[in-house]
Design a protein around this motif. Structure first.
Motif, PDB file in Angstrom:
ATOM      1  N   VAL A  93       8.441 -11.849  -1.912  1.00 48.33           N
ATOM      2  CA  VAL A  93       8.222 -11.032  -3.109  1.00 48.33           C
ATOM      3  C   VAL A  93       8.009  -9.577  -2.711  1.00 48.33           C
ATOM      4  CG1 VAL A  93       6.603 -10.589  -5.003  1.00 48.33           C
ATOM      5  CG2 VAL A  93       7.385 -12.912  -4.560  1.00 48.33           C
ATOM      6  N   PHE A  94       7.261  -9.329  -1.629  1.00 52.26           N
ATOM      7  CA  PHE A  94       7.051  -7.957  -1.160  1.00 52.26           C
ATOM      8  C   PHE A  94       8.381  -7.291  -0.828  1.00 52.26           C
ATOM      9  CE2 PHE A  94       6.422  -4.899   2.292  1.00 52.26           C
ATOM     10  CZ  PHE A  94       5.517  -4.024   1.699  1.00 52.26           C
ATOM     11  N   LEU A  95       9.231  -8.000  -0.123  1.00 54.99           N
ATOM     12  CA  LEU A  95      10.533  -7.426   0.245  1.00 54.99           C
ATOM     13  C   LEU A  95      11.418  -7.211  -0.981  1.00 54.99           C
ATOM     14  CD1 LEU A  95      11.200  -9.393   3.551  1.00 54.99           C
ATOM     15  CD2 LEU A  95      10.477  -7.000   3.296  1.00 54.99           C
ATOM     16  N   GLU A  96      11.371  -8.127  -1.941  1.00 53.41           N
ATOM     17  CA  GLU A  96      12.138  -7.954  -3.181  1.00 53.41           C
ATOM     18  C   GLU A  96      11.645  -6.735  -3.948  1.00 53.41           C
ATOM     19  OE1 GLU A  96      14.866  -8.318  -6.181  1.00 53.41           O
ATOM     20  OE2 GLU A  96      14.865  -9.365  -4.258  1.00 53.41           O
ATOM     21  N   LEU A  97      10.342  -6.587  -4.031  1.00 53.70           N
ATOM     22  CA  LEU A  97       9.764  -5.434  -4.725  1.00 53.70           C
ATOM     23  C   LEU A  97      10.149  -4.147  -3.996  1.00 53.70           C
ATOM     24  CD1 LEU A  97       7.976  -4.797  -7.173  1.00 53.70           C
ATOM     25  CD2 LEU A  97       6.004  -4.910  -5.643  1.00 53.70           C
ATOM     26  N   HIS A  98      10.172  -4.212  -2.687  1.00 53.91           N
ATOM     27  CA  HIS A  98      10.535  -3.037  -1.880  1.00 53.91           C
ATOM     28  C   HIS A  98      11.986  -2.627  -2.115  1.00 53.91           C
ATOM     29  CE1 HIS A  98      10.479  -0.193   1.390  1.00 53.91           C
ATOM     30  NE2 HIS A  98       9.230  -0.504   1.646  1.00 53.91           N
ATOM     31  N   THR A  99      12.881  -3.575  -2.419  1.00 52.19           N
ATOM     32  CA  THR A  99      14.281  -3.218  -2.654  1.00 52.19           C
ATOM     33  C   THR A  99      14.443  -2.404  -3.932  1.00 52.19           C
ATOM     34  OG1 THR A  99      14.800  -5.245  -3.889  1.00 52.19           O
ATOM     35  CG2 THR A  99      15.142  -5.293  -1.491  1.00 52.19           C
ATOM     36  N   ARG A 100      13.436  -2.416  -4.777  1.00 51.70           N
ATOM     37  CA  ARG A 100      13.494  -1.653  -6.026  1.00 51.70           C
ATOM     38  C   ARG A 100      12.957  -0.234  -5.864  1.00 51.70           C
ATOM     39  NH1 ARG A 100      13.970  -5.672 -10.246  1.00 51.70           N
ATOM     40  NH2 ARG A 100      14.561  -7.544  -9.153  1.00 51.70           N
ATOM     41  N   PHE A 101      12.406   0.072  -4.704  1.00 51.70           N
ATOM     42  CA  PHE A 101      11.884   1.403  -4.426  1.00 51.70           C
ATOM     43  C   PHE A 101      13.038   2.325  -4.053  1.00 51.70           C
ATOM     44  CE2 PHE A 101      10.138   4.406  -1.210  1.00 51.70           C
ATOM     45  CZ  PHE A 101       9.311   5.117  -2.060  1.00 51.70           C
ATOM     46  N   ASN A 102      13.167   3.459  -4.776  1.00 53.32           N
ATOM     47  CA  ASN A 102      14.278   4.375  -4.508  1.00 53.32           C
ATOM     48  C   ASN A 102      13.825   5.685  -3.867  1.00 53.32           C
ATOM     49  OD1 ASN A 102      13.211   6.000  -6.526  1.00 53.32           O
ATOM     50  ND2 ASN A 102      14.741   5.438  -8.048  1.00 53.32           N
ATOM     51  N   GLY A 103      12.575   5.765  -3.497  1.00 59.92           N
ATOM     52  CA  GLY A 103      12.067   6.970  -2.853  1.00 59.92           C
ATOM     53  C   GLY A 103      11.157   7.781  -3.752  1.00 59.92           C
ATOM     54  N   SER A 104      11.264   7.583  -5.061  1.00 59.40           N
ATOM     55  CA  SER A 104      10.429   8.372  -5.970  1.00 59.40           C
ATOM     56  C   SER A 104       9.874   7.559  -7.146  1.00 59.40           C
ATOM     57  CB  SER A 104      11.225   9.562  -6.513  1.00 59.40           C
ATOM     58  OG  SER A 104      12.318   9.112  -7.280  1.00 59.40           O
ATOM     59  N   ASN A 105      10.049   6.250  -7.129  1.00 59.37           N
ATOM     60  CA  ASN A 105       9.610   5.465  -8.284  1.00 59.37           C
ATOM     61  C   ASN A 105       8.440   4.532  -7.980  1.00 59.37           C
ATOM     62  OD1 ASN A 105      11.129   3.721  -6.705  1.00 59.37           O
ATOM     63  ND2 ASN A 105      11.945   2.607  -8.453  1.00 59.37           N
ATOM     64  N   ASN A 106       7.707   4.788  -6.904  1.00 58.22           N
ATOM     65  CA  ASN A 106       6.546   3.955  -6.615  1.00 58.22           C
ATOM     66  C   ASN A 106       5.545   4.113  -7.754  1.00 58.22           C
ATOM     67  OD1 ASN A 106       5.090   2.080  -5.191  1.00 58.22           O
ATOM     68  ND2 ASN A 106       4.329   3.513  -3.667  1.00 58.22           N
ATOM     69  N   ALA A 107       4.832   3.083  -8.073  1.00 63.03           N
ATOM     70  CA  ALA A 107       3.917   2.987  -9.220  1.00 63.03           C
ATOM     71  C   ALA A 107       4.702   2.756 -10.509  1.00 63.03           C
ATOM     72  CB  ALA A 107       3.013   4.196  -9.353  1.00 63.03           C
ATOM     73  N   ASP A 108       6.021   2.660 -10.406  1.00 68.25           N
ATOM     74  CA  ASP A 108       6.864   2.332 -11.554  1.00 68.25           C
ATOM     75  C   ASP A 108       7.886   1.262 -11.140  1.00 68.25           C
ATOM     76  OD1 ASP A 108       7.766   2.529 -14.184  1.00 68.25           O
ATOM     77  OD2 ASP A 108       9.287   4.013 -13.650  1.00 68.25           O
ATOM     78  N   LEU A 109       7.509   0.471 -10.145  1.00 65.60           N
ATOM     79  CA  LEU A 109       8.387  -0.601  -9.678  1.00 65.60           C
ATOM     80  C   LEU A 109       8.206  -1.784 -10.609  1.00 65.60           C
ATOM     81  CD1 LEU A 109       7.559  -0.318  -5.892  1.00 65.60           C
ATOM     82  CD2 LEU A 109       9.660   0.408  -7.022  1.00 65.60           C
TER      83      LEU A 109
END
Length: 173
Positions: A37-53
């Motif tokens: 789940v951590f790795l899946e969530l990390h794939t949604r990070f685009n460099g500027s959308n943390n806290a909005d994943l």
């Protein structure tokens, strides 16, 4: 032909996992589903959308071929060990997924960038008694004396083993 440095364009983004994280008590205590789940969530990070994943339990369950209850336990595990923080709770009726923040990444705000909090560094495993730690012999795996005889009333000393499997010639108990 000139040497290329860095990643190839066809490789896309990647998720760095520093050794400090991989060797931490927190990471090693994670369940297998929590790592996925951590790795899946990390794939949604685009460099500027943390806290909005955004990742719902149902979406994670479908993507990772797990049950929703397993995904829910994985998120609880990630939160308890400091890898993710629930920023905004989702709403099933309004079709909004939970919004998450990964603590290994910074958060971009209107007025600058907040640094990563690395909450996982504060994790301390609970002390549990296992194996030889449960006895009153202070964790010794072999007692200093072995019982002998049918009634086991007399004690005889344990004989040291010389030249054990490591060839050190020292005594092994």
């Amino acid at each position: 032909m000139a040497k290329r440095h860095g990643k190839r364009p066809e490789e896309g983004q990647y998720a760095p996992l520093p050794y400090a994280l991989l060797k931490s008590d927190a990471w090693r205590a994670l369940s297998g589903p929590a790592v996925k789940v951590f790795l899946e969530l990390h794939t949604r990070f685009n460099g500027s959308n943390n806290a909005d994943l955004r990742l719902s339990y149902a979406e994670a369950a479908k993507a990772l071929h797990m049950g929703k209850a397993t995904v829910q336990r994985a998120f609880r595990d990630l939160q308890a060990k400091g890898f993710v923080v629930l920023v905004n709770k989702g709403n099933f009726y309004h079709r909004h997924a939970h919004e998450w923040r990964i603590t290994t990444k910074g958060v971009h705000r209107v007025r600058g960038k907040e640094l990563p909090t690395h909450d996982w560094r504060a994790y301390r495993p609970a002390k549990t008694e296992r194996g030889s730690d449960t006895g009153h012999d202070r964790g010794r795996a072999v007692p200093h004396e072995n019982p002998s005889g049918a009634a086991r009333t007399e004690l005889e000393p344990v004989k040291p083993v010389r030249g054990g499997p490591h060839g050190s010639g020292t005594e092994h108990l």
